[in-house]
Design a protein around this motif. Structure first.
Motif, PDB file in Angstrom:
ATOM      1  N   GLY A  79       0.801  -1.206   0.000  1.00  0.00           N
ATOM      2  CA  GLY A  79       0.000   0.000   0.000  1.00  0.00           C
ATOM      3  C   GLY A  79       0.842   1.266   0.000  1.00  0.00           C
ATOM      4  N   PRO A  80       0.279   2.384   0.447  1.00  0.00           N
ATOM      5  CA  PRO A  80       0.998   3.662   0.419  1.00  0.00           C
ATOM      6  C   PRO A  80       2.297   3.652   1.215  1.00  0.00           C
ATOM      7  CG  PRO A  80      -1.342   4.000   0.839  1.00  0.00           C
ATOM      8  CD  PRO A  80      -1.102   2.532   0.924  1.00  0.00           C
ATOM      9  N   ILE A  81       2.322   2.972   2.358  1.00  0.00           N
ATOM     10  CA  ILE A  81       3.528   2.955   3.187  1.00  0.00           C
ATOM     11  C   ILE A  81       4.661   2.241   2.466  1.00  0.00           C
ATOM     12  CG2 ILE A  81       4.530   2.228   5.385  1.00  0.00           C
ATOM     13  CD1 ILE A  81       1.745   2.443   6.606  1.00  0.00           C
ATOM     14  N   GLY A  82       4.359   1.076   1.915  1.00  0.00           N
ATOM     15  CA  GLY A  82       5.369   0.341   1.162  1.00  0.00           C
ATOM     16  C   GLY A  82       5.828   1.107  -0.064  1.00  0.00           C
ATOM     17  N   ARG A  83       4.897   1.821  -0.696  1.00  0.00           N
ATOM     18  CA  ARG A  83       5.247   2.629  -1.869  1.00  0.00           C
ATOM     19  C   ARG A  83       6.237   3.729  -1.491  1.00  0.00           C
ATOM     20  NH1 ARG A  83       6.991   4.868  -5.358  1.00  0.00           N
ATOM     21  NH2 ARG A  83       6.123   5.681  -7.302  1.00  0.00           N
ATOM     22  N   ILE A  84       6.100   4.275  -0.292  1.00  0.00           N
ATOM     23  CA  ILE A  84       6.950   5.389   0.130  1.00  0.00           C
ATOM     24  C   ILE A  84       8.322   4.910   0.591  1.00  0.00           C
ATOM     25  CG2 ILE A  84       7.206   7.210   1.864  1.00  0.00           C
ATOM     26  CD1 ILE A  84       4.131   7.525   1.746  1.00  0.00           C
ATOM     27  N   ILE A  85       8.373   3.888   1.443  1.00  0.00           N
ATOM     28  CA  ILE A  85       9.659   3.540   2.076  1.00  0.00           C
ATOM     29  C   ILE A  85      10.396   2.391   1.394  1.00  0.00           C
ATOM     30  CG2 ILE A  85       8.842   4.353   4.322  1.00  0.00           C
ATOM     31  CD1 ILE A  85       8.569   1.432   5.188  1.00  0.00           C
ATOM     32  N   LEU A  86       9.719   1.616   0.534  1.00  0.00           N
ATOM     33  CA  LEU A  86      10.375   0.456  -0.072  1.00  0.00           C
ATOM     34  C   LEU A  86      10.405   0.473  -1.593  1.00  0.00           C
ATOM     35  CD1 LEU A  86       9.039  -2.342   2.313  1.00  0.00           C
ATOM     36  CD2 LEU A  86      11.449  -1.719   1.971  1.00  0.00           C
ATOM     37  N   ALA A  87       9.339   0.972  -2.219  1.00  0.00           N
ATOM     38  CA  ALA A  87       9.267   0.901  -3.687  1.00  0.00           C
ATOM     39  C   ALA A  87      10.352   1.719  -4.364  1.00  0.00           C
ATOM     40  CB  ALA A  87       7.890   1.367  -4.164  1.00  0.00           C
ATOM     41  N   GLN A  88      10.744   2.839  -3.751  1.00  0.00           N
ATOM     42  CA  GLN A  88      11.722   3.707  -4.388  1.00  0.00           C
ATOM     43  C   GLN A  88      13.147   3.181  -4.264  1.00  0.00           C
ATOM     44  OE1 GLN A  88      10.160   7.098  -5.571  1.00  0.00           O
ATOM     45  NE2 GLN A  88      11.632   6.292  -7.020  1.00  0.00           N
ATOM     46  N   ILE A  89      13.453   2.496  -3.167  1.00  0.00           N
ATOM     47  CA  ILE A  89      14.833   2.053  -2.946  1.00  0.00           C
ATOM     48  C   ILE A  89      15.070   0.617  -3.403  1.00  0.00           C
ATOM     49  CG2 ILE A  89      14.454   1.211  -0.591  1.00  0.00           C
ATOM     50  CD1 ILE A  89      17.570   3.022  -2.044  1.00  0.00           C
ATOM     51  N   SER A  90      14.042  -0.200  -3.464  1.00  0.00           N
ATOM     52  CA  SER A  90      14.234  -1.605  -3.838  1.00  0.00           C
ATOM     53  C   SER A  90      14.916  -1.795  -5.188  1.00  0.00           C
ATOM     54  CB  SER A  90      12.890  -2.339  -3.811  1.00  0.00           C
ATOM     55  OG  SER A  90      12.390  -2.435  -2.493  1.00  0.00           O
ATOM     56  N   PRO A  91      14.572  -1.001  -6.220  1.00  0.00           N
ATOM     57  CA  PRO A  91      15.275  -1.177  -7.497  1.00  0.00           C
ATOM     58  C   PRO A  91      16.778  -0.924  -7.424  1.00  0.00           C
ATOM     59  CG  PRO A  91      13.220  -0.007  -7.843  1.00  0.00           C
ATOM     60  CD  PRO A  91      13.425  -0.085  -6.366  1.00  0.00           C
ATOM     61  N   THR A  92      17.239  -0.155  -6.435  1.00  0.00           N
ATOM     62  CA  THR A  92      18.686   0.029  -6.253  1.00  0.00           C
ATOM     63  C   THR A  92      19.343  -1.316  -5.948  1.00  0.00           C
ATOM     64  OG1 THR A  92      18.458   2.303  -5.470  1.00  0.00           O
ATOM     65  CG2 THR A  92      20.466   1.148  -4.853  1.00  0.00           C
ATOM     66  N   PHE A  93      18.727  -2.097  -5.086  1.00  0.00           N
ATOM     67  CA  PHE A  93      19.240  -3.421  -4.745  1.00  0.00           C
ATOM     68  C   PHE A  93      19.186  -4.352  -5.962  1.00  0.00           C
ATOM     69  CE2 PHE A  93      18.375  -1.446  -0.768  1.00  0.00           C
ATOM     70  CZ  PHE A  93      19.185  -2.050   0.171  1.00  0.00           C
ATOM     71  N   LEU A  94      18.132  -4.221  -6.774  1.00  0.00           N
ATOM     72  CA  LEU A  94      18.040  -5.037  -7.985  1.00  0.00           C
ATOM     73  C   LEU A  94      19.125  -4.654  -8.987  1.00  0.00           C
ATOM     74  CD1 LEU A  94      14.165  -5.158  -8.583  1.00  0.00           C
ATOM     75  CD2 LEU A  94      15.618  -6.865  -7.482  1.00  0.00           C
ATOM     76  N   HIS A  95      19.430  -3.375  -9.101  1.00  0.00           N
ATOM     77  CA  HIS A  95      20.518  -2.938  -9.982  1.00  0.00           C
ATOM     78  C   HIS A  95      21.842  -3.582  -9.557  1.00  0.00           C
ATOM     79  CE1 HIS A  95      17.912   0.212 -11.638  1.00  0.00           C
ATOM     80  NE2 HIS A  95      18.884   0.540 -12.479  1.00  0.00           N
ATOM     81  N   LEU A  96      22.121  -3.520  -8.257  1.00  0.00           N
ATOM     82  CA  LEU A  96      23.374  -4.087  -7.747  1.00  0.00           C
ATOM     83  C   LEU A  96      23.437  -5.589  -7.989  1.00  0.00           C
ATOM     84  CD1 LEU A  96      23.514  -2.119  -4.371  1.00  0.00           C
ATOM     85  CD2 LEU A  96      24.988  -1.741  -6.341  1.00  0.00           C
ATOM     86  N   ASP A  97      22.302  -6.245  -7.889  1.00  0.00           N
ATOM     87  CA  ASP A  97      22.231  -7.689  -8.044  1.00  0.00           C
ATOM     88  C   ASP A  97      22.362  -8.118  -9.503  1.00  0.00           C
ATOM     89  OD1 ASP A  97      21.553 -10.390  -6.930  1.00  0.00           O
ATOM     90  OD2 ASP A  97      19.824 -10.149  -8.247  1.00  0.00           O
ATOM     91  N   LEU A  98      21.814  -7.310 -10.420  1.00  0.00           N
ATOM     92  CA  LEU A  98      21.743  -7.717 -11.825  1.00  0.00           C
ATOM     93  C   LEU A  98      22.977  -7.330 -12.631  1.00  0.00           C
ATOM     94  CD1 LEU A  98      18.000  -6.862 -12.600  1.00  0.00           C
ATOM     95  CD2 LEU A  98      19.016  -9.132 -12.488  1.00  0.00           C
ATOM     96  N   PHE A  99      23.388  -6.069 -12.528  1.00  0.00           N
ATOM     97  CA  PHE A  99      24.470  -5.591 -13.389  1.00  0.00           C
ATOM     98  C   PHE A  99      25.817  -6.123 -12.900  1.00  0.00           C
ATOM     99  CE2 PHE A  99      21.090  -2.621 -14.382  1.00  0.00           C
ATOM    100  CZ  PHE A  99      21.183  -2.565 -15.763  1.00  0.00           C
ATOM    101  N   GLY A 100      26.553  -6.661 -13.857  1.00  0.00           N
ATOM    102  CA  GLY A 100      27.812  -7.325 -13.522  1.00  0.00           C
ATOM    103  C   GLY A 100      27.638  -8.814 -13.322  1.00  0.00           C
ATOM    104  N   HIS A 101      26.358  -9.273 -13.231  1.00  0.00           N
ATOM    105  CA  HIS A 101      26.045 -10.704 -13.096  1.00  0.00           C
ATOM    106  C   HIS A 101      25.168 -11.130 -14.271  1.00  0.00           C
ATOM    107  CE1 HIS A 101      27.836 -11.106  -9.105  1.00  0.00           C
ATOM    108  NE2 HIS A 101      27.229  -9.985  -8.767  1.00  0.00           N
TER     109      HIS A 101
END
Length: 460
Positions: free
Chosen positions: A286-308
């Protein structure tokens, strides 16, 4: 426990550094750097990064990680930004002899300067530009096959999510007209018109402000995106605060916060069909997850994907004006991550890009060196912009440009890195208004010089 301890220490140091480079982290005196700290970093990035590092996020995006070690690497990268970004800004302030607390407080108290009050050239140019922008808003609506806000008003709620993507990605008109004149310039012009209306009290400025205000509201909500209307309201609060028409107190801040939360809840209910109370209260949805997790989670996905799974882009997501010289095709890392993590959304047309903290795109291109150099570069650029605007004359145009950047830079920090290298909209807006002001100033100076010579000739 170690992650939490690091989180607390980093947060304390970051607060001290940001307080030093902004002049104020008070909610009653908001500014560019305080918004960066509270919105771009603390709320949108750092809270979520701790939950991810502690493995208590329970967020659907993080479930896409192939290597759990990037929970900790990502947390370390965000912690680095929390310290290095304000530290770089602090060093820039020292080199520029900038006393943030003193100069920012003086700026708030400084009266608005009268600009071209003896002539009508500025108003006529401004009126012409305003007409172009209001026509651009109408053009945007006409060239959008299905306008989501109209569907909502008609009660057609079944395909609003798909219509939002279609409105953004399959626009039938000229994208530059929409993005520059309708989306970017119209809200900015409404702010400038408001300052002139307040300071002059003239009906021509009051009527023009109301026309631009309505146009700005329309273009902010037409595609049912949640953030544009919220940020436009924040810009309006800023301009009222900076011209002395509003004094922020905690009661008003609480009221604004509650009103904003209510708007977000209503939009979630009608646009995304979320009606379960538990979804609103759950921190990972919901809105809380959208605010505190949705914006930063793709940063972790970038680190996980690129270079691998995906090779480093080596500059391919840099602005096209740069990479076209090297015969490279532009690729945005946020689009690649979306395609890798959620290919079904790309196929059905409901997936766009997974924008996130700027270091993610820097990493996708140049690895960890990109994170380090990108953070330093952004810190230097942002603080120079902050110092320049505070030291510029406080006239309606420069004031509203300052507010425009105060809102859009924090948004861009959680949107990508390449926009800080070359942002055509920022450059166009800055050059446009600087050119208008310079043109009128030269006209006035020339007029004054000719009048002086004429007077001297008559006396002789």
């Amino acid at each position: 426990m170690l992650a939490f301890t690091i989180w607390v220490i980093v947060l304390i140091v970051s607060i001290k550094l940001f307080s030093s480079v902004s002049g104020s982290l008070s909610f009653t005196k908001p500014n560019l750097n305080s918004l960066i700290f509270y919105y771009s970093l603390f709320v949108s990035s750092y809270i979520g990064s701790l939950l991810i590092a502690l493995d208590i996020d329970h967020y659907y995006m993080i479930n896409k990680l192939d290597h759990d070690v990037y929970r900790y690497i990502g947390f370390g990268a965000v912690s680095f930004v929390m310290i290095m970004l304000p530290l770089t800004m602090f060093l820039v302030s020292k080199l520029a002899g900038f006393d943030a607390k003193k100069e920012f407080n003086e700026y708030l108290k400084k009266p608005i300067e009268k600009t071209f009050s003896q002539k009508n050239e500025f108003y006529l140019l401004f009126l012409g530009l305003s007409m172009i922008c209001m026509l651009a808003v109408a053009y945007t609506l006409l060239k959008t096959n299905q306008v989501p806000i109209f569907s909502l008003l008609k009660g057609n709620l079944s395909e609003l999510g798909l219509q939002r993507i279609e409105a953004a990605r399959n626009f039938g008109g000229n994208v530059l007209i929409r993005n520059i004149f309708a989306i970017a310039l119209t809200p900015l012009l409404s702010l400038i018109a408001y300052v002139y209306a307040v300071k002059t009290g003239r009906l021509k400025w009051i009527f023009l402000f109301f026309a631009l205000f309505v146009s700005a509201l329309v273009i902010s909500v037409y595609d049912l995106s949640k953030s544009p209307i919220i940020f436009y309201i924040i810009m309006f609060i800023f301009v009222r605060l900076y011209v002395g028409k509003l004094v922020l107190k905690w009661q008003k801040i609480v009221g604004y916060t509650i009103s904003g939360a209510a708007v977000i809840v209503v939009m979630y209910v009608f646009i995304q069909g979320v009606k379960d109370l538990g979804s609103f209260l759950n921190y990972s949805s919901g809105p809380i997850g959208r605010i505190i997790l949705a914006q930063i989670s793709p940063t972790f996905l970038h680190l996980d994907l690129f270079g691998h799974s995906i090779p480093f882009l080596n500059g391919r997501s840099l602005p096209s004006i740069i990479i076209e010289r090297f015969d490279m095709e532009q690729v945005r890392s946020a689009r690649l991550v979306m395609a890798n993590a959620f290919p079904n959304r790309i196929e059905d047309g409901t997936g766009g890009v997974l924008n996130t903290l700027f270091i993610a795109e820097a990493y996708a291109n140049f690895g960890y060196l990109g994170i380090i150099l990108g953070t330093i570069y952004v810190g230097v650029l942002v603080q120079l912009i902050y110092i320049i605007f505070i030291r510029l004359p406080k006239n309606p145009v420069f004031l509203c440009l300052f507010i425009y950047f105060s809102i859009n830079i924090p948004r861009t920090l959680v949107g990508g890195f390449t926009d800080f290298l070359f942002n055509p909209i920022w450059i166009f807006i800055t050059c446009l208004f600087a050119g208008i002001l310079l043109f009128i100033r030269l006209r006035l100076d020339l007029f004054a010089y000719l009048q002086k010579r004429k007077t001297a000739g008559n006396e002789s």
